[in-house]
Scaffold this active site. Sequence first.
Site, PDB file in Angstrom:
ATOM      1  N   LYS A 229       0.817  -1.225   0.000  1.00  0.00           N
ATOM      2  CA  LYS A 229       0.000   0.000   0.000  1.00  0.00           C
ATOM      3  C   LYS A 229       0.846   1.269   0.000  1.00  0.00           C
ATOM      4  CE  LYS A 229      -4.505  -1.592   1.289  1.00  0.00           C
ATOM      5  NZ  LYS A 229      -5.533  -1.759   2.283  1.00  0.00           N
ATOM      6  N   ARG A 263      -4.196  -9.819   4.565  1.00  0.00           N
ATOM      7  CA  ARG A 263      -4.638  -9.829   3.157  1.00  0.00           C
ATOM      8  C   ARG A 263      -3.456  -9.366   2.318  1.00  0.00           C
ATOM      9  NH1 ARG A 263      -6.591  -6.166  -0.466  1.00  0.00           N
ATOM     10  NH2 ARG A 263      -8.224  -6.879  -1.871  1.00  0.00           N
TER      11      ARG A 263
HETATM   12  N1  HH2 Z   1      -7.709  -3.161   0.739  1.00  0.00           N
HETATM   13  C1  HH2 Z   1      -8.070  -3.105  -0.559  1.00  0.00           C
HETATM   14  C2  HH2 Z   1      -9.189  -3.813  -1.009  1.00  0.00           C
HETATM   15  N2  HH2 Z   1      -9.908  -4.578  -0.168  1.00  0.00           N
HETATM   16  N3  HH2 Z   1     -10.257  -5.469   1.990  1.00  0.00           N
HETATM   17  C3  HH2 Z   1      -9.916  -5.544   3.299  1.00  0.00           C
HETATM   18  N4  HH2 Z   1     -10.609  -6.335   4.140  1.00  0.00           N
HETATM   19  N5  HH2 Z   1      -8.848  -4.845   3.793  1.00  0.00           N
HETATM   20  C4  HH2 Z   1      -8.075  -4.044   3.004  1.00  0.00           C
HETATM   21  O1  HH2 Z   1      -7.140  -3.398   3.521  1.00  0.00           O
HETATM   22  C5  HH2 Z   1      -8.438  -3.932   1.609  1.00  0.00           C
HETATM   23  C6  HH2 Z   1      -9.547  -4.671   1.143  1.00  0.00           C
HETATM   24  C7  HH2 Z   1      -7.274  -2.289  -1.524  1.00  0.00           C
HETATM   25  O2  HH2 Z   1      -6.220  -3.023  -2.064  1.00  0.00           O
HETATM   26  P1  HH2 Z   1      -6.240  -3.850  -3.441  1.00  0.00           P
HETATM   27  O3  HH2 Z   1      -7.392  -4.793  -3.521  1.00  0.00           O
HETATM   28  O4  HH2 Z   1      -4.910  -4.503  -3.583  1.00  0.00           O
HETATM   29  O5  HH2 Z   1      -6.359  -2.744  -4.563  1.00  0.00           O
HETATM   30  P2  HH2 Z   1      -7.580  -2.131  -5.383  1.00  0.00           P
HETATM   31  O6  HH2 Z   1      -8.584  -1.579  -4.437  1.00  0.00           O
HETATM   32  O7  HH2 Z   1      -6.921  -1.070  -6.228  1.00  0.00           O
HETATM   33  O8  HH2 Z   1      -8.183  -3.226  -6.225  1.00  0.00           O
END
Ligand code: HH2
Length: 294
Positions: A229, A263
């Site tokens: 992040k 995660r």
């Molecule tokens: N962070 C993201 C998405 N979903 N769910 C939980 N429970 N906790 C988190 O910290 C979280 C989440 C954002 O990260 P990512 O899915 O890698 O990216 P994007 O939102 O750009 O798809």
Amino acid sequence: MLRAVAEPLVWRHRTGEIVLDRPRVMGILNVTPDSFSDGGRYLEPDAAIRRALEMVAQGADLIDIGGESTRPGSDPIPADEEWRRIRPVFEGLVRTTGVPLSVDTRKPEVAARALEAGASIVNDVSGLRDPEMVRGIAGARAGAVIVHMLGEPKTMQVAPSYGDVVAEVRGFLAARIETAVLAGVPREALAVDPGIGFGKALDHNLELLAHIGDLTALGRPVVIGVSRKSFLGALFPSTSGERLSASLAAAAFAVIQGAQVVRVHDVAETVRALQVVKDVRVAQAPRSPARENL
Ligand code: HH2
């Protein structure tokens, strides 16, 4: 004198339960063109399914599948488009793996379709604010992750402000647990997540990581998403792909503080890092009769 060993928490979901007797790894699968780290890599269903199975082989305990990016500044997409992206992935994975699947969505209609297609858990970054989402989870007897987010992805990183970030996030999560329980979701089906990067400045993220014990005190499993992040990039300049070592340090710190689920994008590396944490913990309590519970 022997130390009392607390019973591990159990996280119930639509197709079974996860006993949190050791930290669990949730592998990230973004079936999107624009996710901040893996956007565009897994839009093709076969590539997404292959990646999920690879993460399972590397030791992922569950796979989190999302069809909409919620990165800062992102725009929402229609439910039909979100479901179109992830449907073949759920359908394919239900046939090929027994690992529980979670759907990363804010939309009740997408959650409902994913649960019908075989998902076990709903991971809702909007924190179960929509009563229809809560009703759907209760009706399907699904598990859920309640995530704290200040505002909406489009604007959440524009000067986020708190009086006491830890107390406010904890208060929000506690209230959402009670609302969900009153609506018929068993307490054992719920996990909480402070939402690192969701409407938080660097100091807010660090404070939340430093006080995970305040969240485990809610009595439900704590999920932490720090992987690659941008707050890590605020500590030292880096692209998302250059944040592996920082992500591992943050994940290990979270687990040492009591987080039960991390995660992550980098499953193999995280599994190894958490194995080190587990082995050191075992060595900390050499006379415990229940070493496996550490
Ligand atoms: N962070 C993201 C998405 N979903 N769910 C939980 N429970 N906790 C988190 O910290 C979280 C989440 C954002 O990260 P990512 O899915 O890698 O990216 P994007 O939102 O750009 O798809």
